[in-house]
Design an enzyme around this catalytic site. Structure first.
Site, PDB file in Angstrom:
ATOM      1  N   GLU A 293       0.878  -1.190   0.000  1.00 11.40           N
ATOM      2  CA  GLU A 293       0.000   0.000   0.000  1.00 11.40           C
ATOM      3  C   GLU A 293       0.905   1.226   0.000  1.00 11.40           C
ATOM      4  O   GLU A 293       2.111   1.114   0.180  1.00 11.40           O
ATOM      5  CB  GLU A 293      -0.947  -0.005   1.213  1.00 11.40           C
TER       6      GLU A 293
ATOM      7  N   SER B 218      -5.065  -4.938 -19.457  1.00 13.20           N
ATOM      8  CA  SER B 218      -6.399  -5.026 -20.061  1.00 13.20           C
ATOM      9  C   SER B 218      -7.395  -4.258 -19.206  1.00 13.20           C
ATOM     10  O   SER B 218      -7.319  -4.283 -17.981  1.00 13.20           O
ATOM     11  CB  SER B 218      -6.845  -6.496 -20.151  1.00 13.20           C
TER      12      SER B 218
ATOM     13  N   MET C   7     -10.363  -8.146 -17.182  1.00 15.77           N
ATOM     14  CA  MET C   7      -9.636  -9.426 -17.172  1.00 15.77           C
ATOM     15  C   MET C   7     -10.578 -10.625 -17.274  1.00 15.77           C
ATOM     16  O   MET C   7     -10.128 -11.763 -17.190  1.00 15.77           O
ATOM     17  CB  MET C   7      -8.853  -9.577 -15.863  1.00 15.77           C
TER      18      MET C   7
ATOM     19  N   HIS D 202     -21.475   1.439 -13.395  1.00  7.04           N
ATOM     20  CA  HIS D 202     -20.606   0.986 -12.300  1.00  7.04           C
ATOM     21  C   HIS D 202     -21.019   1.639 -10.982  1.00  7.04           C
ATOM     22  O   HIS D 202     -21.731   2.637 -10.974  1.00  7.04           O
ATOM     23  CB  HIS D 202     -19.141   1.348 -12.577  1.00  7.04           C
ATOM     24  N   HIS D 203     -20.466   1.119  -9.906  1.00 12.06           N
ATOM     25  CA  HIS D 203     -20.651   1.621  -8.538  1.00 12.06           C
ATOM     26  C   HIS D 203     -20.278   3.107  -8.409  1.00 12.06           C
ATOM     27  O   HIS D 203     -19.513   3.645  -9.221  1.00 12.06           O
ATOM     28  CB  HIS D 203     -19.795   0.785  -7.572  1.00 12.06           C
TER      29      HIS D 203
ATOM     30  N   LYS E 179     -16.464   4.663  -8.518  1.00  9.37           N
ATOM     31  CA  LYS E 179     -15.573   4.625  -9.695  1.00  9.37           C
ATOM     32  C   LYS E 179     -15.203   6.042 -10.122  1.00  9.37           C
ATOM     33  O   LYS E 179     -16.056   6.925 -10.183  1.00  9.37           O
ATOM     34  CB  LYS E 179     -16.232   3.863 -10.849  1.00  9.37           C
TER      35      LYS E 179
HETATM   36  N1  LIG Z   1      -9.139  -4.514 -15.583  1.00 14.91           N
HETATM   37  C1  LIG Z   1     -10.054  -5.068 -14.796  1.00 14.91           C
HETATM   38  O1  LIG Z   1     -10.491  -6.221 -14.983  1.00 14.91           O
HETATM   39  C2  LIG Z   1     -10.539  -4.278 -13.619  1.00 14.91           C
HETATM   40  C3  LIG Z   1     -10.025  -3.035 -13.385  1.00 14.91           C
HETATM   41  N2  LIG Z   1     -10.372  -2.339 -12.271  1.00 14.91           N
HETATM   42  C4  LIG Z   1      -9.655  -1.077 -12.060  1.00 14.91           C
HETATM   43  O2  LIG Z   1      -8.764  -1.242 -10.967  1.00 14.91           O
HETATM   44  C5  LIG Z   1      -8.557   0.003 -10.324  1.00 14.91           C
HETATM   45  C6  LIG Z   1      -8.812  -0.134  -8.820  1.00 14.91           C
HETATM   46  O3  LIG Z   1     -10.169  -0.427  -8.595  1.00 14.91           O
HETATM   47  P1  LIG Z   1     -10.708  -0.650  -7.099  1.00 14.91           P
HETATM   48  O4  LIG Z   1     -10.034  -1.819  -6.469  1.00 14.91           O
HETATM   49  O5  LIG Z   1     -12.194  -0.648  -7.212  1.00 14.91           O
HETATM   50  O6  LIG Z   1     -10.222   0.709  -6.408  1.00 14.91           O
HETATM   51  P2  LIG Z   1      -9.878   0.986  -4.860  1.00 14.91           P
HETATM   52  O7  LIG Z   1      -9.832   2.471  -4.718  1.00 14.91           O
HETATM   53  O8  LIG Z   1     -10.797   0.192  -3.985  1.00 14.91           O
HETATM   54  O9  LIG Z   1      -8.403   0.376  -4.679  1.00 14.91           O
HETATM   55  C7  LIG Z   1      -7.235   0.982  -5.155  1.00 14.91           C
HETATM   56  C8  LIG Z   1      -6.154   0.744  -4.116  1.00 14.91           C
HETATM   57  O10 LIG Z   1      -4.884   1.143  -4.642  1.00 14.91           O
HETATM   58  C9  LIG Z   1      -4.222   1.894  -3.636  1.00 14.91           C
HETATM   59  N3  LIG Z   1      -3.198   2.764  -4.167  1.00 14.91           N
HETATM   60  C10 LIG Z   1      -3.324   3.901  -4.869  1.00 14.91           C
HETATM   61  N4  LIG Z   1      -2.116   4.440  -5.130  1.00 14.91           N
HETATM   62  C11 LIG Z   1      -1.201   3.615  -4.560  1.00 14.91           C
HETATM   63  C12 LIG Z   1       0.234   3.628  -4.480  1.00 14.91           C
HETATM   64  N5  LIG Z   1       0.953   4.606  -5.033  1.00 14.91           N
HETATM   65  N6  LIG Z   1       0.847   2.615  -3.828  1.00 14.91           N
HETATM   66  C13 LIG Z   1       0.127   1.617  -3.290  1.00 14.91           C
HETATM   67  N7  LIG Z   1      -1.227   1.548  -3.314  1.00 14.91           N
HETATM   68  C14 LIG Z   1      -1.886   2.536  -3.957  1.00 14.91           C
HETATM   69  C15 LIG Z   1      -5.372   2.687  -2.988  1.00 14.91           C
HETATM   70  O11 LIG Z   1      -4.940   3.257  -1.770  1.00 14.91           O
HETATM   71  P3  LIG Z   1      -5.574   4.691  -1.319  1.00 14.91           P
HETATM   72  O12 LIG Z   1      -6.995   4.416  -0.990  1.00 14.91           O
HETATM   73  O13 LIG Z   1      -4.715   5.084  -0.167  1.00 14.91           O
HETATM   74  O14 LIG Z   1      -5.440   5.609  -2.508  1.00 14.91           O
HETATM   75  C16 LIG Z   1      -6.398   1.586  -2.842  1.00 14.91           C
HETATM   76  O15 LIG Z   1      -6.176   0.785  -1.707  1.00 14.91           O
HETATM   77  C17 LIG Z   1      -9.474   1.006 -11.047  1.00 14.91           C
HETATM   78  O16 LIG Z   1      -8.718   1.667 -12.037  1.00 14.91           O
HETATM   79  C18 LIG Z   1     -10.510   0.099 -11.702  1.00 14.91           C
HETATM   80  O17 LIG Z   1     -11.135   0.675 -12.816  1.00 14.91           O
HETATM   81  C19 LIG Z   1     -11.261  -2.811 -11.366  1.00 14.91           C
HETATM   82  C20 LIG Z   1     -11.830  -4.051 -11.556  1.00 14.91           C
HETATM   83  C21 LIG Z   1     -11.516  -4.879 -12.697  1.00 14.91           C
HETATM   84  O1  LIG Z   2     -13.772   0.214 -11.476  1.00 20.16           O
HETATM   85  C1  LIG Z   2     -14.320  -0.926 -11.533  1.00 20.16           C
HETATM   86  O2  LIG Z   2     -14.937  -1.403 -10.583  1.00 20.16           O
HETATM   87  C2  LIG Z   2     -14.180  -1.695 -12.777  1.00 20.16           C
HETATM   88  N1  LIG Z   2     -13.356  -1.242 -13.667  1.00 20.16           N
HETATM   89  C3  LIG Z   2     -13.047  -1.839 -14.921  1.00 20.16           C
HETATM   90  C4  LIG Z   2     -13.444  -0.899 -16.030  1.00 20.16           C
HETATM   91  O3  LIG Z   2     -13.150   0.310 -15.938  1.00 20.16           O
HETATM   92  O4  LIG Z   2     -14.023  -1.350 -17.027  1.00 20.16           O
HETATM   93  C5  LIG Z   2     -13.553  -3.243 -15.048  1.00 20.16           C
HETATM   94  C6  LIG Z   2     -14.822  -3.563 -14.338  1.00 20.16           C
HETATM   95  O5  LIG Z   2     -15.913  -3.202 -15.122  1.00 20.16           O
HETATM   96  C7  LIG Z   2     -14.890  -2.980 -12.942  1.00 20.16           C
END
Ligand SMILES: NC(=O)C1=CN([C@@H]2O[C@H](COP(=O)(O)OP(=O)(O)OC[C@H]3O[C@@H](n4cnc5c(N)ncnc54)[C@H](OP(=O)(O)O)[C@@H]3O)[C@@H](O)[C@H]2O)C=CC1
Ligand SMILES: O=C(O)C1=N[C@H](C(=O)O)C[C@H](O)C1
Length: 272
Positions: free
Chosen positions: A38, A126, A129, A160-161, A164
């Site tokens: 983190e 991607s 995924m 989305h939620h 986002k």
């Molecule tokens: N490609 C795919 O299949 C999917 C992509 N996503 C993408 O994934 C990303 C994250 O989504 P989600 O999990 O919902 O978001 P969250 O905000 O729940 O999680 C992101 C995490 O990353 C941490 N973080 C940010 N900057 C840093 C850093 N410099 N070093 C370490 N940790 C860091 C955040 O910490 P803090 O809160 O302190 O900033 C937080 O804990 C989004 O871009 C989303 O669109 C999501 C689902 C599927």
């Molecule tokens: O932010 C999310 O939650 C998600 N992000 C990805 C996107 O931007 O398409 C994938 C998924 O839909 C969930």
């Protein structure tokens, strides 16, 4: 856990996807949660990653030292934010390891930096995924090729939620790119991202986007192909974030013996 289990580092370990990844990796025989990262100053640093993810203690304390973890690990699973992902891509290149990027909302400049890091790291990136969405992309490309722009209009819808932060979603852009590719055009030159006010009639051949946000919706995507008197709709509903986490682990295992380069989920799934 097998002796040859791939050592995976989860960055953003306390996030929605970070916690899902910890639970998913823990349940997979060929992979282990080797480290969890983190940001510096995060209240989660020092906490056990398994405990945070609801598994109970797994003996992996969350750290704010990504390079140390990358150098000793084999792969990084990264669902964080664009600025963090660019930093991690540079560190993955230094450590010569696998970097699986799920982060969305990256700019064109960010994409160039990721491409540069892929000269030394094996990067799989991607916007989605899941197997289902990547198949939907293939179907969209086929449909867009068959249903030409003179008679058919393409719109990509997503919901989305409420937490986002980027729009359109990475998945919506993936689907828009698939449609553009089916039509043999560039998405950047043919997309309509926003409509407001007196817009005039729809320009021929454009690919439109509509973005909804609310509640806890994990991810809903539709590609609507509208013609005179009929509409074709291709859609995907995500009901569990595990689909993304399973895809990310599959990608890391796939990339383990690959050369440095920038790969997509289509390469991993053999859909390319
Ligand atoms: N490609 C795919 O299949 C999917 C992509 N996503 C993408 O994934 C990303 C994250 O989504 P989600 O999990 O919902 O978001 P969250 O905000 O729940 O999680 C992101 C995490 O990353 C941490 N973080 C940010 N900057 C840093 C850093 N410099 N070093 C370490 N940790 C860091 C955040 O910490 P803090 O809160 O302190 O900033 C937080 O804990 C989004 O871009 C989303 O669109 C999501 C689902 C599927
Ligand atoms: O932010 C999310 O939650 C998600 N992000 C990805 C996107 O931007 O398409 C994938 C998924 O839909 C969930």
């Amino acid at each position: 856990m097998s002796g040859n289990a791939m050592k995976l580092v989860v960055v953003g370990a306390a996030g929605r996807m970070g916690q899902t990844l910890i639970r998913t990796i823990h349940a997979i025989e060929g992979a282990e949660v080797f480290a969890a990262v983190e940001r510096e100053g995060s209240p989660f640093v020092g906490r056990d990653a398994g405990e945070l993810a609801g598994l109970g203690p797994i003996g992996v304390a969350i750290t704010d030292k990504p390079l140390e973890a990358f150098v000793a690990g084999e792969g990084v699973l990264d669902f964080t934010a664009p600025a963090a992902t660019i930093e991690f891509a540079g560190l993955a290149a230094q450590a010569r390891i696998v970097h699986v990027i799920g982060t969305t909302g990256c700019s064109a400049e960010d994409e160039e930096k990721i491409k540069a890091a892929a000269r030394h790291a094996r990067i799989m990136k991607s916007g989605n995924m899941s197997l289902g969405v990547n198949l939907l992309g293939v179907l969209t490309e086929t449909a867009a090729r068959a249903l030409g722009p003179d008679d058919w209009d393409i719109e990509v819808l997503e919901m989305h939620h409420k937490h986002k932060v980027d729009a359109p979603s990475g998945t919506a852009l993936l689907l828009g790119n698939a449609a553009a590719s089916g039509r043999g055009v560039s998405l950047a030159e043919n997309s309509v991202r926003v409509r407001d006010g007196h817009t005039g009639p729809r320009p021929l051949g454009t690919i439109g986007f509509a973005t909804l946000r609310g509640g806890s919706v994990i991810g809903e995507h539709s590609v609507v192909i509208a013609g005179e008197g009929e509409t074709v709709t291709l859609s995907h509903s995500a009901t569990d974030r595990t689909i993304f986490a399973r895809g990310a682990v599959k990608a890391a295992l796939w990339a383990r013996d690959k050369k440095p380069g920038l790969y997509s989920m289509l390469d991993v799934l053999g859909l390319n």
